[in-house]
Enzyme design. Structure first.
Site, PDB file in Angstrom:
ATOM      1  N   ASP A 262       0.833  -1.198   0.000  1.00  0.00           N
ATOM      2  CA  ASP A 262       0.000   0.000   0.000  1.00  0.00           C
ATOM      3  C   ASP A 262       0.869   1.249   0.000  1.00  0.00           C
ATOM      4  OD1 ASP A 262      -2.469   1.693   0.685  1.00  0.00           O
ATOM      5  OD2 ASP A 262      -3.247  -0.346   0.722  1.00  0.00           O
ATOM      6  N   HIS A 293      -3.929   5.823   3.463  1.00  0.00           N
ATOM      7  CA  HIS A 293      -4.559   4.579   3.026  1.00  0.00           C
ATOM      8  C   HIS A 293      -3.857   3.366   3.621  1.00  0.00           C
ATOM      9  CE1 HIS A 293      -5.769   1.367   0.162  1.00  0.00           C
ATOM     10  NE2 HIS A 293      -6.879   2.062   0.076  1.00  0.00           N
ATOM     11  N   SER A 459     -11.691  -1.998  -0.642  1.00  0.00           N
ATOM     12  CA  SER A 459     -10.325  -1.904  -0.141  1.00  0.00           C
ATOM     13  C   SER A 459     -10.310  -1.803   1.378  1.00  0.00           C
ATOM     14  CB  SER A 459      -9.607  -0.702  -0.749  1.00  0.00           C
ATOM     15  OG  SER A 459     -10.306   0.477  -0.490  1.00  0.00           O
TER      16      SER A 459
END
Length: 829
Positions: A262, A293, A459
């Site tokens: 990520d 994120h 996600s």
């Protein structure tokens, strides 16, 4: 009475061959070539070339790829990088060794190429690829030189990948935080119409999403902060899945290594205890997370904060920073990072990313290699719902745990992509995905600097399952943990433990919602075995088994095709000991003819079993429920230290309704064979009502993007059969109408000749749907894409295939003129 047409057409490249051995073709088209180097009339590829679990129910292997692809979870956009090539080798070797080989291979190319050093953590390990910079004018010459070198496997363009994180505003016009406050303009990324954006997923990392939570115990002696955190923990995703019951038994993810691919995480993040290593694979000189994120994903998996706890607080966390703060990545970064994950012994990896490009060969094959090494890969199914046929890769692979999203009301989240898979089109039938669903809307997780916030998207659902996988892994004793656990055994525990959600089709929810307690119980008593997904084939169970439950089967019809997944947890490889067998269990079951296609080799850890179910001709007036069971045995090589072949028998019940054969006027044949499975250009969607993503990136099928049309035909009393073979392979006397819907593949002369006879001599009707080629429409839909920094002009219907071929045959002899509006003349029987 003459038949008529509604004609609008598209153009693409032809391929033709018959795939169903039950059909007798009157004549093969001249000059026919069987694609993917497969023998004519067969659908199985050689296992040496690629994984057998790709060739599902007549599916060609994934070879080659379009120049561009996009629309990914969190919006993942591909773009070829000019002047850069990925060269893959057959063997692993040091970078210097490969460089020496290429220097010899390209000795005649002069200065037309340059070796690019990759300075990252994987540099100290052997590698299986090189990155070259070449002059554009010399690319073809370089590829030719490399193709002659025995150590080179293949050459692919380097690709840039760009992901955009946006707020999930699919259910309202005004976005809000989880606690009801309006989102700021900075938190809402305005979504452009066009191919490069999917359903939005996340908002930016600004305000603390827990800041305004109401405290319910004003008179309590607990501090307000403690009360607030207690309230949040009781509503956390871990509480919803009863993770506390596993924690109370001492299971917490200890001694499990998880890799998070990520945007990174800060080294001293207060929520995550065991950050073992952070690696950076980008060109930015930082390990920090500038977006939030990666931090959020890591927190959901292994966070220990009381307000937003993760599933496996003692897990060993390894972050792979593969995206820059500009949300850009490259294929080579992923390949290096994957190699490093294998070299350093990761147990689990989470990819909250994905895209439609299952033809991206270097990426797909590296995923096979990852899972072949026993690593459990969890990936988001995509945020392109509520459209069907929008599964993202790698979550759509059999060896990967694909995760869809639900909300806290146990309804499929509108953004969650749904099946079936489209690898197998147009000649086969797709697989059921996602594997399981988990909460993916308004999930609490960690912020960059600490504190909690709420995000939505698959996600988010992916790390929920990845965290659950890490927690469940600790259920198995350390001494034999990784002898028992592998991609197949963990998937078995998840899908067999999941709970189906009533009223939701299989292609939306997979095998059901994650259930930690059930899966824990399975693993506590687990013995390696083979299994099939789904575990029962009740084609009368509606709506779960849509579309099969909506249309009974009957004699003299094309077969019902179902594509099941076979999981083999006994070993990396396996095979069917013999052909599967169908045995009827009632009188009506004796009227069924069941044939099979199946993987010649189950690798990695999985394969396919395709059923072709037909009703025998003598049962043309039967109206009954037929039942029986399919059984087969999987064998795998002996375990280390043993000489005994491992063997596991599988039985799956089959139930289907038989009805009398409908009259010809009610039987409609859908031409699937001439539809592209993967558009090579940027084509507007057939439904312009879909405004969030107006350009198409999937093939057509009546059970995916045309499922509303399928439902309408069924509701009107028509029976739809799907033709996955050339026109030379069906009997027109059985059908009232042939539907040619948005056909793109070219029609061969033999097909056109037969079609003419079918209409004029056999009395079959013909309806053609499609869009008219219109330059004005193309200009109006032209848009500038910020990701590629270029203008894109979409392609509208290029009706040059059928107009020159069908019009002279059907229209001109009858003095019928073509108009822009088109026409349809109904035939009377």
């Amino acid at each position: 009475m003459r038949s008529g047409f509604l004609l609008v057409l598209c153009l693409t490249t032809p391929h033709v061959f018959c795939t169903q051995d039950e059909l007798t073709c009157s004549e093969r088209p001249l000059g026919e070539q069987c694609p993917w180097n497969l023998p004519a009339g067969t659908a199985n590829a050689t296992p040496a070339e690629c994984s057998s679990n790709l060739h599902l129910a007549g599916s060609p292997a994934a070879k080659g790829k379009p120049a561009q692809s996009s629309n990914q979870t969190d919006t993942w956009v591909h773009q070829d990088v000019c002047g850069r090539l990925i060269v893959r080798f057959h063997d692993y070797k040091s970078a210097e060794g490969h460089k020496a080989d290429l220097t010899n291979a390209l000795a005649g190319a002069g200065d037309a190429w340059k070796w690019i050093d990759r300075q990252n953590a994987a540099a100290v390990y052997p590698t299986d690829f090189a990155l070259l910079e070449v002059a554009d004018a010399e690319t073809a010459k370089i590829k030719e030189h490399l193709s002659l070198w025995p150590g080179v496997k293949d050459v692919h363009p380097e690709q840039q990948v760009k992901r955009s994180l946006t707020w999930d505003s699919s259910n309202s016009d005004t976005s809000t935080h989880s606690h009801g406050q309006p989102a700021t303009h900075a938190e809402m990324v305005q979504k452009r119409p066009g191919r490069f954006q999917t359903r939005p997923t996340m908002h930016s990392d600004h305000e603390d999403a827990t800041a305004d939570v109401t405290v319910p115990w004003p008179d309590s002696q607990l501090s307000e902060e403690t009360q607030r955190r207690l309230l949040l923990s009781q509503n956390s995703v871990t509480a919803r899945f009863e993770a506390q019951k596993l924690w109370d038994q001492g299971y917490n993810g200890a001694k499990v290594k998880v890799g998070v691919f990520d945007t990174g995480i800060r080294a001293d993040h207060p929520h995550v205890k065991n950050i073992r290593e952070r690696t950076n694979w980008t060109h930015e000189p930082t390990l920090e997370d500038g977006l939030g994120h990666g931090t959020f994903v890591a927190g959901v998996i292994g966070g220990s904060d009381g307000a937003c706890p993760g599933f496996a607080p003692e897990v060993e966390l390894y972050t792979f920073r593969v995206f820059t703060n500009d949300q850009v990545s490259y294929t080579s970064w992923f390949l290096d990072a994957f190699n490093y994950a294998m070299a350093t012994g990761m147990n689990v990896v989470n990819l909250s990313i994905g895209g439609p490009d299952y033809l991206d060969q270097p990426f797909v094959e590296k995923v096979w290699e990852i899972t072949s090494n026993g690593i459990l890969m969890v990936s988001a199914i995509g945020n392109d719902g509520p459209l069907y046929g929008t599964l993202n890769n790698p979550a759509d692979q059999n060896d990967v745990i694909g995760v869809g999203g639900v909300d806290y009301a146990d309804q499929i989240a509108s953004f969650s992509s749904r099946g079936m898979s489209t690898w197998e089109l147009p000649i086969g039938y797709g697989r059921a995905k996602p594997d399981v669903v988990a909460y993916g809307r308004d999930v609490l997780g960690s912020r960059i600097q600490g504190g909690c916030r709420s995000l939505s998207g698959t996600s988010v659902a992916s790390p929920v399952v990845a965290g659950a996988v890490c927690l469940l892994a600790s259920v198995v004793p350390v001494a034999n943990r990784w002898e028992v656990l592998n991609p197949a055994s963990m998937k078995q525990a998840l899908v067999e433990g999941s709970v189906p959600i009533p009223g939701i089709p299989m292609y939306e929810q997979g095998q059901g919602k994650l259930n930690l307690i059930n899966s824990m119980s399975i693993l506590q008593n687990y013995k390696p075995k083979a299994s099939i997904v789904p575990k029962a084939l009740d084609f009368t169970d509606c709506p779960y088994m849509w579309p099969f439950c909506t249309q009974p089967i009957y004699a003299n019809a094309l077969p019902l095709i179902f594509n099941a997944t076979v999981l083999n947890a006994m070993a990396l490889t396996g095979q069917f000991e013999g052909p599967p067998v169908f045995k009827s269990s009632n009188v009506a079951g004796q009227y069924l003819s069941v044939k099979f296609e199946y993987s010649s080799v189950l690798w990695p850890w999985s394969g396919f079993l395709a059923l072709f179910i037909r009703v025998l001709p003598e049962a043309s007036s039967v109206d009954d429920i037929a039942s029986g069971e399919v059984s087969f045995t999987v064998v795998s090589p002996p375990a280390p230290g043993s000489t005994a072949v491992r063997r596991s028998s599988v039985t799956v019940p089959v139930t289907v309704r038989i009805i009398p054969t409908p009259p010809r006027a009610k039987r409609v044949l859908w031409d699937q064979f001439h539809s592209m499975r993967y558009p090579p250009a940027y084509i507007p969607r057939d439904s312009l009502d879909v405004r969030n993503d107006i350009l198409d990136w999937h093939g057509d099928h009546p059970h995916t993007n045309y499922h509303n049309m399928y439902d309408a035909l069924r509701a009107a009393g028509y029976f739809l059969e799907i033709l996955g073979s050339p026109f030379t392979c069906f009997d027109a006397r059985q059908y009232g109408t042939l539907l040619m819907v948005d056909s793109e593949e070219e029609y061969y002369p033999e097909e056109i000749s037969k079609l003419k006879d079918d209409v004029e001599k056999e009395g079959m009707g013909l309806i053609v749907f499609g869009e008219w080629y219109n330059v004005d429409t193309m200009i109006k839909m032209k848009f500038f894409d910020d990701n590629t920094r270029s203008w894109w002009t979409p392609v509208t219907g290029t009706s040059f295939i059928l107009l020159p071929t069908l019009n002279p045959i059907f229209l001109y002899p009858h003095c019928i003129s073509w108009t822009l509006v088109g026409f349809f003349v109904k035939r009377n029987w």
